[in-house]
Design an enzyme around this catalytic site. Sequence first.
Site, PDB file in Angstrom:
ATOM      1  N   GLY A  64       0.817  -1.216   0.000  1.00  0.00           N
ATOM      2  CA  GLY A  64       0.000   0.000   0.000  1.00  0.00           C
ATOM      3  C   GLY A  64       0.846   1.259   0.000  1.00  0.00           C
ATOM      4  O   GLY A  64       0.497   2.264  -0.633  1.00  0.00           O
ATOM      5  N   ASP A  65       1.973   1.227   0.716  1.00  0.00           N
ATOM      6  CA  ASP A  65       2.895   2.373   0.722  1.00  0.00           C
ATOM      7  C   ASP A  65       3.510   2.592  -0.653  1.00  0.00           C
ATOM      8  O   ASP A  65       3.655   3.729  -1.111  1.00  0.00           O
ATOM      9  CB  ASP A  65       4.003   2.151   1.759  1.00  0.00           C
ATOM     10  CG  ASP A  65       3.461   2.023   3.163  1.00  0.00           C
ATOM     11  OD1 ASP A  65       2.806   2.962   3.626  1.00  0.00           O
ATOM     12  OD2 ASP A  65       3.689   0.982   3.790  1.00  0.00           O
TER      13      ASP A  65
END
Length: 462
Positions: free
Chosen positions: A251-252
């Site tokens: 997600g980062d």
Amino acid sequence: MVVGDALLDRDVTGTVSRLCPDAPVPVLDETTATDRPGGAGLAALLAAAHDDDVALVTALADDAGGARLAELLTAVGVEVYPVRLPGATAEKIRLRAGGQTLLRLDRGGEPQLPGEPPEAVRELLGRARAILVSDYGRGLLRQPTLRAALADASAPVVWDPHPRGPAAVPGTRLTTPNLDELRRLTGDAGGGPTLAAATRAAHELRRRWRAGAVAVTMGPGGAVLCQAGGTPVVLPPSSVPDRVEDTCGAGDRFAATAALALGDGAPVAEAVRAAVEAASAYVAAGGAAGLHRPPEQATAPDTVRTAEELAAAVRAGGGTVVATGGCFDILHAGHLATLQAARRLGDCLIVCLNSDRSVRGLKGPDRPVNPADDRARLLAALDCVDAVVVFDEPTPHQVLARLRPDVWVKGGDYGDVELPEAELVHRWGGRVVTVPYLAGRSTTGTISAARQRGLHLVEGVV
């Protein structure tokens, strides 16, 4: 700029060969322990791998964990702007064996509201090119002064939310929850098909937060992008790895890529498409577990990367390598018929594609209509095409000499005329064949017909 809750992550890796004598749990014999930035720190590290001007605003306690976290970030070129954090710096310790996480231990206690950000932070937010808010629910994004500065920023803001965190500031360009986070943020139980549920909840979140767009990350399904008044855009990854070792940080990687793209002026849909591909590649390379792995040991999809490697692999397995060539400027039904017929002659089909310069030399200065990258992408998307190689010369002789196909195919009725590549292909025992070409289909004819229709339209208006 990255703004958010940084954590100190430690991966303790070892082997398990026995159970604990006083409880039915595995005993991990430690072999390595690796510290790395986590949370917003990982997002900053990933952004710094693609941009040499990254700053991180985060809350750090005056303790060993905070000092270690700042050291790790500075070492990779991230400029750290700390905000005073009461209590302890958050730490997450993962115990791993055989590529799997056995247990995670969290330290740092309950989230606490940090102190006032320094004036330098507010000034930096005012002149940032792009801002990624990486909320890990530790309290930084509830700081009133910092929220006001984010709301006033002129740069595009990408908000990666956390269910325990606050709402995005109004005017956020893009927010990037995963499906589970989205459900928890909206209270939507997710009834109905997944896509419909994700779209419904994404529009609800966008309205509540007054955000420009919501991109819902769906793991191997890619992402669903919802914007005001439009049909949702589904963006699947171009490939999915057969084996997933560690998804931590995906997600980062997604949010950081989207923020960098928006900062460079990309439209939201293009930024999300780039983010899907970057996150997919990150997971394929081992995720967070692969960050400190030597490049040659990185886990990667088991795919052939070049046309030459494909030909060698098929030939080594006793298969037949088929190749064909052409400009394929405007892909039409005649091309498709040729390619499908060619693929049925062997175990793989490699298309030798004329470069833009090669096409201009053959067809004139007005061609090609479509650039080589677009033509290659369209061809590669066909099920009957296994690889595409672009060549810059007037003829495919050089690339054929490298590929050495067993069968060279051309479309059309050549009658008794020997193809110019025949002599070369015969040198290694290859065969040259033609396959039927659909009558009346040609790129030149398509272009001519389009021009005639345009002329008739202009005459009609006059």
